[in-house]
Design a protein around this motif. Structure first.
Motif, short mmCIF file in Angstrom:
data_model
loop_
_atom_site.label_atom_id
_atom_site.label_comp_id
_atom_site.label_asym_id
_atom_site.label_seq_id
_atom_site.Cartn_x
_atom_site.Cartn_y
_atom_site.Cartn_z
N ILE A 132 0.83 -1.21 0.00
CA ILE A 132 0.00 0.00 0.00
C ILE A 132 0.87 1.26 0.00
N ILE A 133 1.87 1.29 0.87
CA ILE A 133 2.74 2.47 0.97
C ILE A 133 3.55 2.66 -0.31
N ALA A 134 4.13 1.58 -0.83
CA ALA A 134 4.95 1.67 -2.04
C ALA A 134 4.13 2.15 -3.23
N THR A 135 2.92 1.65 -3.36
CA THR A 135 2.08 2.04 -4.49
C THR A 135 1.59 3.48 -4.34
N SER A 136 1.27 3.89 -3.12
CA SER A 136 0.88 5.29 -2.88
C SER A 136 2.02 6.23 -3.24
N ALA A 137 3.25 5.87 -2.85
CA ALA A 137 4.42 6.68 -3.18
C ALA A 137 4.61 6.77 -4.69
N ALA A 138 4.41 5.64 -5.37
CA ALA A 138 4.55 5.62 -6.83
C ALA A 138 3.49 6.50 -7.48
N ALA A 139 2.27 6.45 -6.95
CA ALA A 139 1.18 7.27 -7.51
C ALA A 139 1.48 8.75 -7.34
N ILE A 140 2.06 9.12 -6.20
CA ILE A 140 2.43 10.53 -5.97
C ILE A 140 3.54 10.95 -6.94
N SER A 141 4.56 10.10 -7.10
CA SER A 141 5.68 10.44 -7.99
C SER A 141 5.25 10.55 -9.44
N MET A 142 4.19 9.83 -9.82
CA MET A 142 3.69 9.87 -11.20
C MET A 142 2.65 10.97 -11.40
N GLY A 143 2.32 11.69 -10.32
CA GLY A 143 1.35 12.78 -10.42
C GLY A 143 -0.09 12.31 -10.48
N ILE A 144 -0.32 11.02 -10.16
CA ILE A 144 -1.69 10.49 -10.19
C ILE A 144 -2.51 11.04 -9.03
N ILE A 145 -1.87 11.19 -7.87
CA ILE A 145 -2.52 11.85 -6.74
C ILE A 145 -1.62 13.00 -6.30
N ASN A 146 -2.21 13.99 -5.72
CA ASN A 146 -1.46 15.17 -5.30
C ASN A 146 -1.25 15.19 -3.79
N VAL A 147 -0.09 15.65 -3.39
CA VAL A 147 0.18 15.84 -1.97
C VAL A 147 -0.64 17.03 -1.49
N PRO A 148 -1.40 16.89 -0.42
CA PRO A 148 -2.25 18.00 0.04
C PRO A 148 -1.46 19.23 0.44
N ALA A 149 -2.07 20.39 0.26
CA ALA A 149 -1.39 21.65 0.59
C ALA A 149 -1.21 21.80 2.10
N THR A 150 -2.15 21.23 2.85
CA THR A 150 -2.05 21.29 4.31
C THR A 150 -2.21 19.89 4.88
N TYR A 151 -1.50 19.61 5.95
CA TYR A 151 -1.53 18.28 6.53
C TYR A 151 -2.48 18.19 7.72
N VAL A 152 -2.74 19.30 8.36
CA VAL A 152 -3.56 19.31 9.57
C VAL A 152 -4.72 20.28 9.39
N SER A 153 -5.90 19.86 9.84
CA SER A 153 -7.07 20.74 9.78
C SER A 153 -7.98 20.42 10.95
N MET A 154 -8.67 21.43 11.44
CA MET A 154 -9.63 21.21 12.52
C MET A 154 -10.90 20.57 11.97
N PRO A 155 -11.48 19.62 12.67
CA PRO A 155 -12.70 18.97 12.17
C PRO A 155 -13.89 19.92 12.21
N PRO A 156 -14.84 19.76 11.26
CA PRO A 156 -16.06 20.57 11.27
C PRO A 156 -16.90 20.27 12.50
N SER A 157 -17.83 21.17 12.80
CA SER A 157 -18.73 20.98 13.93
C SER A 157 -19.73 19.86 13.65
N LEU A 158 -20.03 19.08 14.68
CA LEU A 158 -20.98 17.98 14.57
C LEU A 158 -22.41 18.45 14.85
N LYS A 159 -22.57 19.68 15.27
CA LYS A 159 -23.85 20.19 15.76
C LYS A 159 -25.03 20.02 14.79
N PRO A 160 -24.85 20.23 13.46
CA PRO A 160 -26.01 20.14 12.56
C PRO A 160 -26.70 18.79 12.52
N ILE A 161 -26.02 17.71 12.93
CA ILE A 161 -26.64 16.38 12.86
C ILE A 161 -26.65 15.66 14.20
#
Length: 436
Positions: free
Chosen positions: A202-231
């Motif tokens: 899984i890790i090797a194939t994910s790395a290969a997909a990133i190097s081939m530009g098939i998936i993009n590395v996210p611009a940010t690694y950390v984000s606060m979760p949205p509020s659960l209140k609406p549901i």
């Protein structure tokens, strides 16, 4: 700490190690991380907002999987079921016209019934009433189901046309080629007895997909979760308590009962956790976790939860104790804040592991009683309908109906237990009332 973990989870007695359990937990998480995005995307069609729904998905997975590890001490991961979420979104809400709040009320009722059935021992009694040949068919059927999911999500097999519903995918596609490469890499590592073969693939194939530009590395690694209140706590229990909603409650109840039962047996068989009678010792504990998590999930604002069939990937990686589940739960907890990173694992990386595990779950074929037509017919229906209807519950209910029928016509009614008669009746009721 090492001594505590070994003693609490009884790791050495299971022939495992702490490092192996952790790798197994990582493997399970990697193969089912897609649920973080896919479940809220499906429920979005029913009107549930994506952000809060994603949070509810993650928290329910953390709760259920952590409880499975610490209380039941089994290497099973728990999360909102695929299939049940689509049933709620597209059938109950979109077709039947009910609100998602009422649908969650039905899930709460189903989960509460499961708690009652589990505490009273009815649920485990019914499971023990299932003939061994049907249980082996569950393992094989779920294995084919897993393999088909892997083949389809990777694009190796795609949807066809009327008359030829499936056909081979585009073998020149970079993602398909990566998936095939991942499959052979994983199996070669397994032949060479390399620990962690699945997660390495899984890790090797994910790395290969990133190097081939098939998936993009996210611009940010950390984000606060949205509020659960609406549901959060928005379920409508009273709205579900009417005669017109009985078919929905029955469907939710039967699907969860069968999916959990079949999955627990299949992954336990692969892990070697079954006793000499083919039963899982202290099965009430994982069943109670499953039931309690479904109730908890409905309060959070998401659909029916249960043991994920992808748990088999962690088991194949060596997971045998609750530490595997605890590791998976902690990774789900991290996903609340690291979702941009943890959800970039492409299908071409995790899909092949499902194919590999599906392949390995063919082992019980040699234990099927193929010479006896009264045993062969129900087992055959279980196996083919699980995959060909893309629904584990349909295959299992067909088997529960066919088994007594074949025993009656062959004069072997003494082989039908009371519990199996009840499962047969429940299955017939399911097909009559289920809003297909």
């Amino acid at each position: 700490m090492r001594s505590f973990l070994n003693n609490y989870f009884n790791i050495k007695a299971q022939g495992s190690t702490i490092s192996r359990e952790i790798i197994a937990g990582m493997t399970t998480f990697a193969t089912m991380a897609y649920i973080i995005i896919v479940n809220p995307k499906i429920l979005e069609a029913a009107g549930l907002p994506f952000g809060p729904s994603m949070v509810a998905t993650i928290i329910s997975a953390v709760f259920g999987t952590m409880a499975m590890g610490l209380y039941a001490k089994r290497p099973f991961a728990v999360a909102p079921y695929m299939g049940e979420n689509a049933f709620i979104a597209f059938t109950v809400v979109k077709v039947m016209g009910h609100t998602w709040q009422t649908a969650l009320g039905a899930i709460f009722i189903g989960g509460t019934l499961f708690i009652i059935f589990t505490v009273t021992g009815i649920r485990s009694w019914l499971i023990r009433a299932i003939p061994k040949n049907l249980k082996n068919a569950f393992v094989v059927g779920i294995g084919l189901f897993l393999a088909f999911i892997g083949l389809n999500t990777t694009g190796i097999v795609t949807i066809g046309v009327p008359g030829a519903p499936v056909h081979i995918g585009d073998l020149t596609s970079p993602t398909v080629l990566l998936a095939l490469g991942c499959f052979f890499l994983t199996t070669i590592l397994m032949v060479r007895k390399v620990n962690g073969a699945l997660i390495i693939g899984i890790i090797a194939t994910s790395a290969a997909a990133i190097s081939m530009g098939i998936i993009n590395v996210p611009a940010t690694y950390v984000s606060m979760p949205p509020s659960l209140k609406p549901i959060l706590f928005k379920l409508d229990i009273m709205g579900a308590l009417n005669w017109g909603f009985i078919s929905v409650i029955l469907t939710v109840f039967v699907l969860d009962f069968l999916d959990t039962m079949g999955t627990i047996y299949a992954v336990s068989h692969r892990a070697g956790l079954l006793d000499e009678n083919g039963d899982l010792p202290q099965i009430e504990k994982p069943l109670l976790v499953d039931a309690a998590t479904t109730v908890f999930a409905s309060l959070l604002g998401t659909t029916t939860t249960g043991v994920f069939v992808e748990s088999a990937t962690g088991i194949e990686a060596g997971g045998r104790t609750g530490l595997t589940a605890v590791t998976t739960a902690l990774l789900f907890l991290a996903a609340l804040f690291l979702a941009p990173v943890l959800t970039v694992i492409p299908a071409c990386a995790y899909g092949p592991s499902l194919i590999v595990v599906g392949m390995l779950m063919m082992a019980p074929c040699k234990e099927l009683e193929l010479h006896d037509i009264s045993e062969l017919v129900p087992a055959f229906l279980v196996i083919i309908l699980m995959s060909f209807t893309y629904n584990l519950g349909i295959g299992m209910t067909a088997g529960f109906i066919a088994y007594p029928l074949m025993k009656i016509v062959t004069g072997k009614t003494s082989e039908i237990s009371i519990g199996l008669w009840i499962l047969c009746a429940l299955s017939v009721l399911f097909f009559i009332a289920c809003p297909h």
